[in-house]
Design a protein around this motif. Structure first.
Motif, PDB file in Angstrom:
ATOM      1  N   CYS A  41       0.831  -1.214   0.000  1.00 13.93           N
ATOM      2  CA  CYS A  41       0.000   0.000   0.000  1.00 13.93           C
ATOM      3  C   CYS A  41       0.863   1.260   0.000  1.00 13.93           C
ATOM      4  O   CYS A  41       0.477   2.285  -0.591  1.00 13.93           O
ATOM      5  CB  CYS A  41      -0.933   0.002   1.210  1.00 13.93           C
ATOM      6  SG  CYS A  41      -2.208  -1.274   1.186  1.00 13.93           S
ATOM      7  N   SER A  42       2.022   1.191   0.644  1.00 13.71           N
ATOM      8  CA  SER A  42       2.903   2.352   0.706  1.00 13.71           C
ATOM      9  C   SER A  42       3.401   2.767  -0.667  1.00 13.71           C
ATOM     10  O   SER A  42       3.676   3.950  -0.915  1.00 13.71           O
ATOM     11  CB  SER A  42       4.109   2.060   1.607  1.00 13.71           C
ATOM     12  OG  SER A  42       3.705   1.792   2.924  1.00 13.71           O
TER      13      SER A  42
ATOM     14  N   CYS B  31       1.159   5.454  -2.138  1.00 11.16           N
ATOM     15  CA  CYS B  31       0.839   6.645  -1.341  1.00 11.16           C
ATOM     16  C   CYS B  31       1.067   7.926  -2.135  1.00 11.16           C
ATOM     17  O   CYS B  31       2.021   8.035  -2.907  1.00 11.16           O
ATOM     18  CB  CYS B  31       1.693   6.680  -0.065  1.00 11.16           C
ATOM     19  SG  CYS B  31       1.195   5.473   1.165  1.00 11.16           S
ATOM     20  N   ARG B  32       0.194   8.900  -1.908  1.00  6.63           N
ATOM     21  CA  ARG B  32       0.290  10.191  -2.583  1.00  6.63           C
ATOM     22  C   ARG B  32       0.621  11.329  -1.632  1.00  6.63           C
ATOM     23  O   ARG B  32       0.733  12.478  -2.065  1.00  6.63           O
ATOM     24  CB  ARG B  32      -1.030  10.496  -3.307  1.00  6.63           C
ATOM     25  CG  ARG B  32      -1.364   9.517  -4.409  1.00  6.63           C
ATOM     26  CD  ARG B  32      -0.298   9.503  -5.487  1.00  6.63           C
ATOM     27  NE  ARG B  32      -0.509   8.452  -6.478  1.00  6.63           N
ATOM     28  CZ  ARG B  32       0.365   8.152  -7.422  1.00  6.63           C
ATOM     29  NH1 ARG B  32       1.523   8.806  -7.488  1.00  6.63           N
ATOM     30  NH2 ARG B  32       0.111   7.174  -8.286  1.00  6.63           N
ATOM     31  N   SER B  33       0.772  11.028  -0.354  1.00  2.86           N
ATOM     32  CA  SER B  33       1.151  12.058   0.621  1.00  2.86           C
ATOM     33  C   SER B  33       1.942  11.397   1.745  1.00  2.86           C
ATOM     34  O   SER B  33       1.832  10.184   1.962  1.00  2.86           O
ATOM     35  CB  SER B  33      -0.081  12.762   1.196  1.00  2.86           C
ATOM     36  OG  SER B  33      -0.848  11.870   1.988  1.00  2.86           O
TER      37      SER B  33
ATOM     38  N   SER C 202       1.479  11.765   4.866  1.00  2.00           N
ATOM     39  CA  SER C 202       0.577  11.321   5.938  1.00  2.00           C
ATOM     40  C   SER C 202       0.018   9.933   5.655  1.00  2.00           C
ATOM     41  O   SER C 202      -0.221   9.148   6.574  1.00  2.00           O
ATOM     42  CB  SER C 202      -0.564  12.333   6.114  1.00  2.00           C
ATOM     43  OG  SER C 202      -1.283  12.501   4.906  1.00  2.00           O
ATOM     44  N   GLN C 203      -0.211   9.604   4.382  1.00  2.00           N
ATOM     45  CA  GLN C 203      -0.655   8.253   4.036  1.00  2.00           C
ATOM     46  C   GLN C 203       0.437   7.229   4.351  1.00  2.00           C
ATOM     47  O   GLN C 203       0.155   6.105   4.768  1.00  2.00           O
ATOM     48  CB  GLN C 203      -1.023   8.181   2.547  1.00  2.00           C
ATOM     49  CG  GLN C 203      -2.259   8.978   2.183  1.00  2.00           C
ATOM     50  CD  GLN C 203      -2.534   8.961   0.682  1.00  2.00           C
ATOM     51  OE1 GLN C 203      -1.787   8.378  -0.098  1.00  2.00           O
ATOM     52  NE2 GLN C 203      -3.608   9.631   0.269  1.00  2.00           N
ATOM     53  N   LEU C 204       1.677   7.642   4.192  1.00  2.00           N
ATOM     54  CA  LEU C 204       2.806   6.771   4.502  1.00  2.00           C
ATOM     55  C   LEU C 204       2.872   6.475   5.997  1.00  2.00           C
ATOM     56  O   LEU C 204       3.291   5.393   6.404  1.00  2.00           O
ATOM     57  CB  LEU C 204       4.103   7.425   4.032  1.00  2.00           C
ATOM     58  CG  LEU C 204       5.270   6.511   3.657  1.00  2.00           C
ATOM     59  CD1 LEU C 204       4.876   5.580   2.512  1.00  2.00           C
ATOM     60  CD2 LEU C 204       6.474   7.342   3.250  1.00  2.00           C
ATOM     61  N   TYR C 205       2.467   7.449   6.823  1.00  2.00           N
ATOM     62  CA  TYR C 205       2.426   7.213   8.275  1.00  2.00           C
ATOM     63  C   TYR C 205       1.524   6.034   8.601  1.00  2.00           C
ATOM     64  O   TYR C 205       1.845   5.211   9.476  1.00  2.00           O
ATOM     65  CB  TYR C 205       1.900   8.445   9.017  1.00  2.00           C
ATOM     66  CG  TYR C 205       2.698   9.709   8.869  1.00  2.00           C
ATOM     67  CD1 TYR C 205       4.025   9.688   8.468  1.00  2.00           C
ATOM     68  CD2 TYR C 205       2.115  10.949   9.137  1.00  2.00           C
ATOM     69  CE1 TYR C 205       4.756  10.861   8.346  1.00  2.00           C
ATOM     70  CE2 TYR C 205       2.838  12.126   9.011  1.00  2.00           C
ATOM     71  CZ  TYR C 205       4.149  12.082   8.610  1.00  2.00           C
ATOM     72  OH  TYR C 205       4.857  13.247   8.489  1.00  2.00           O
TER      73      TYR C 205
ATOM     74  N   THR D 209       0.305   3.528   6.365  1.00  2.00           N
ATOM     75  CA  THR D 209       0.609   2.250   5.707  1.00  2.00           C
ATOM     76  C   THR D 209       1.937   1.662   6.192  1.00  2.00           C
ATOM     77  O   THR D 209       1.965   0.597   6.815  1.00  2.00           O
ATOM     78  CB  THR D 209       0.642   2.448   4.183  1.00  2.00           C
ATOM     79  OG1 THR D 209       1.575   3.501   3.858  1.00  2.00           O
ATOM     80  CG2 THR D 209      -0.734   2.818   3.659  1.00  2.00           C
TER      81      THR D 209
ATOM     82  N   ARG E 187       9.039   3.709  -5.141  1.00  2.00           N
ATOM     83  CA  ARG E 187       7.710   3.074  -5.161  1.00  2.00           C
ATOM     84  C   ARG E 187       7.819   1.587  -5.518  1.00  2.00           C
ATOM     85  O   ARG E 187       7.221   0.729  -4.841  1.00  2.00           O
ATOM     86  CB  ARG E 187       6.796   3.794  -6.159  1.00  2.00           C
ATOM     87  CG  ARG E 187       6.403   5.195  -5.719  1.00  2.00           C
ATOM     88  CD  ARG E 187       5.348   5.799  -6.636  1.00  2.00           C
ATOM     89  NE  ARG E 187       5.034   7.170  -6.236  1.00  2.00           N
ATOM     90  CZ  ARG E 187       4.160   7.493  -5.296  1.00  2.00           C
ATOM     91  NH1 ARG E 187       3.497   6.539  -4.660  1.00  2.00           N
ATOM     92  NH2 ARG E 187       3.926   8.757  -5.003  1.00  2.00           N
TER      93      ARG E 187
END
Length: 490
Positions: free
Chosen positions: A103-104, A107-109, A111-114, A116, A176
């Motif tokens: 899922c990481s 990620c597009r930001s 915060s999403q990485l935090y 996943t 990615r």
């Protein structure tokens, strides 16, 4: 007839023989995949900053969350192991880790990485690692110390190989696609978990522990059923729920030990303070080297040097510190290792040349070996083994909080000053002050104990410097540390 069933009837036991030596390599690989994984995050630090236009502080939250969850998820892993066993916990952890990294890659930001890579992958690594360590306690008795020492080399292997693999894949495919490949690699934790088949022991042993009826809430339910099914008064129900909740918290987070045991209190505060600075070099060393003109491949090699030296020094340190000569004195060895770790940071302040950074990594690795090998041995020295798992729960949660906030706060300072030297100043301050606090406090505590013993005044709260590898007699399930133990590593 299963192997475990045969062990329950006669003297022949599955421990220390046969399948146990198949489980051990799986535990080594498991530690390389889980605990070794965060070591490679620094390789992606600069690329993630550029990709998401994030500051040092914002980017450092990603590895901080991962490491904090990996260390602080112990109580949750303990409950999972009690309910479903070590095999299921390891395999579930591998699935979560793999899914989190896949899922990481989308990620597009930041915060999403935090969520996943930080939360999901960190929690999965926690389940796999801690359940994998717990299962070694079931498979080994006589050779348990050796098995744990061998298994800990997996951490060093991970530290060595993950950064090199990360830099190669990053150069060839970008971050990615690299994260996508990492997801597939971490799914191998499920294979390791499949190898760790349950061990059946005699009734009353810790492995017969995953019975929901033994929990306080279930006992209350059993009491209600034995009363003819009649529901008790609402106030009594509420009181029962409060009691069950308190007993559960007491079981996994023993606040009473922290309040009553001065040795545990000093050690917990010292290690929690130490963790504010311990993880900083691991997060910022590669960005610091790149910032000072070191080529990216050589910068990634620095972390691998730390891991390579750890392969040899960590198990050696663990076995050496287990010698009876150091019984009751391991806290001073631990404080010395923390002090050396803090002093080594000044090498980076003096010079950022690659040769100087190599020397720094060698000294840091030796100090880290002492810290990693002694952290839980010292905890066993100051806490009775029948309360070890409860003490460890409170201990790991507190240290996970400082592991979480340390790198982002230092990153904020670097953003404000634009000076990476503050990473190593901060790390040295926390490590050196923690080492002096623990060493001097335990020295003062020992003198106080000796004075009271000399005057024949009983001391109720004195730490007990005892370490028992195995209880002399089988313990009840509710007191067994093996049934709920969750262990982290540094």
């Amino acid at each position: 007839m299963s192997q475990g069933a045969g062990a329950a009837r006669g003297p022949a036991k599955p421990q220390d023989q046969g399948w146990a030596w198949v489980v051990l390599p799986a535990a080594v690989l498991l530690q390389a995949l889980t605990l070794g994984f965060p070591s490679c995050i620094g390789v992606f630090f600069t690329d993630l900053q550029h990709e998401f236009q994030a500051s040092n502080s914002e980017t450092s939250w990603f590895p901080s969350i991962m490491v904090a969850v990996l260390h602080g998820g112990g109580p949750l892993c303990s409950i999972l192991v009690r309910r479903f066993g070590c095999r299921v916990a390891v395999m579930l952890g591998g699935l979560l880790s793999g899914v989190g990294m896949v899922c990481s890659s989308f990620c597009r930001s930041i915060s999403q990485l935090y969520l996943t890579a930080g939360l999901i992958t960190g929690l999965g690594s926690c389940f796999s690692f801690q359940a994998g360590v717990t299962v070694l306690g079931y498979y080994f008795i006589r050779w348990r110390t050796l098995a744990n020492a061998i298994a800990s080399t997996g951490v060093s292997l991970g530290f060595t190989l993950w950064p090199l693999l990360s830099q190669y894949l990053l150069d060839e495919m970008g971050w990615r696609n690299t994260f996508l490949i990492f997801g597939g690699i971490l799914l191998n934790c499920c294979v390791c978990g499949a190898i760790m088949r349950p061990v059946e022991l005699a009734p009353g042993s810790p492995l017969q522990s995953a019975k929901p009826a033994e929990e306080p809430g279930r006992r209350a339910e059993g009491a209600r059923l034995s009363n003819g099914g009649a529901s008790p008064h609402p106030k009594l129900q509420q009181q029962t729920r409060k009691t069950a909740c308190f007993q559960t918290l007491q079981k996994y987070l023993a606040f009473d030990i922290f309040c009553q045991n001065k040795g545990y209190q000093i050690y917990t505060i010292g290690v929690t303070w130490m963790m504010m600075g311990f993880a900083l070099p691991h997060v910022y060393l590669v960005p610091y080297a790149i910032h000072n003109g070191v080529e990216e491949r050589r910068a990634a090699l620095l972390i691998s040097v730390i891991g390579l030296i750890n392969i040899f020094t960590r198990p050696l340190t663990g076995l050496l510190s287990g010698h009876r000569v150091f019984t009751g004195r391991r806290i001073y060895l631990f404080s010395l290792a923390v002090l050396l770790c803090g002093l080594s940071n000044f090498i980076c302040v003096i010079s950022a040349q690659f040769s100087a950074l190599i020397v720094y990594c060698v000294i840091l690795s030796i100090a880290m070996s002492g810290i990693g090998a002694l952290t839980f041995q010292v905890l066993m020295d100051v806490v009775e083994m029948d309360r070890f798992s409860s003490a460890l729960g409170f201990f790991t949660i507190l240290e996970s909080i400082t592991l979480l906030i340390g790198p982002p706060l230092t990153g904020l300072l670097v953003d404000i000053t634009n000076d990476f030297h503050y990473v190593f100043y901060n790390s040295s301050f926390f490590l050196i002050s923690a080492a002096l606090f623990m060493g001097l406090s335990f020295c003062a505590l020992e003198k106080k104990i000796k004075l009271k013993e000399a005057s024949k005044v009983p001391l109720d709260n004195s730490p007990r410097y005892q370490y028992n590898e195995m209880p002399a007699e089988p313990q009840p399930e509710s007191l067994s540390p093996q049934a709920v133990v969750y262990i982290t590593s540094i």
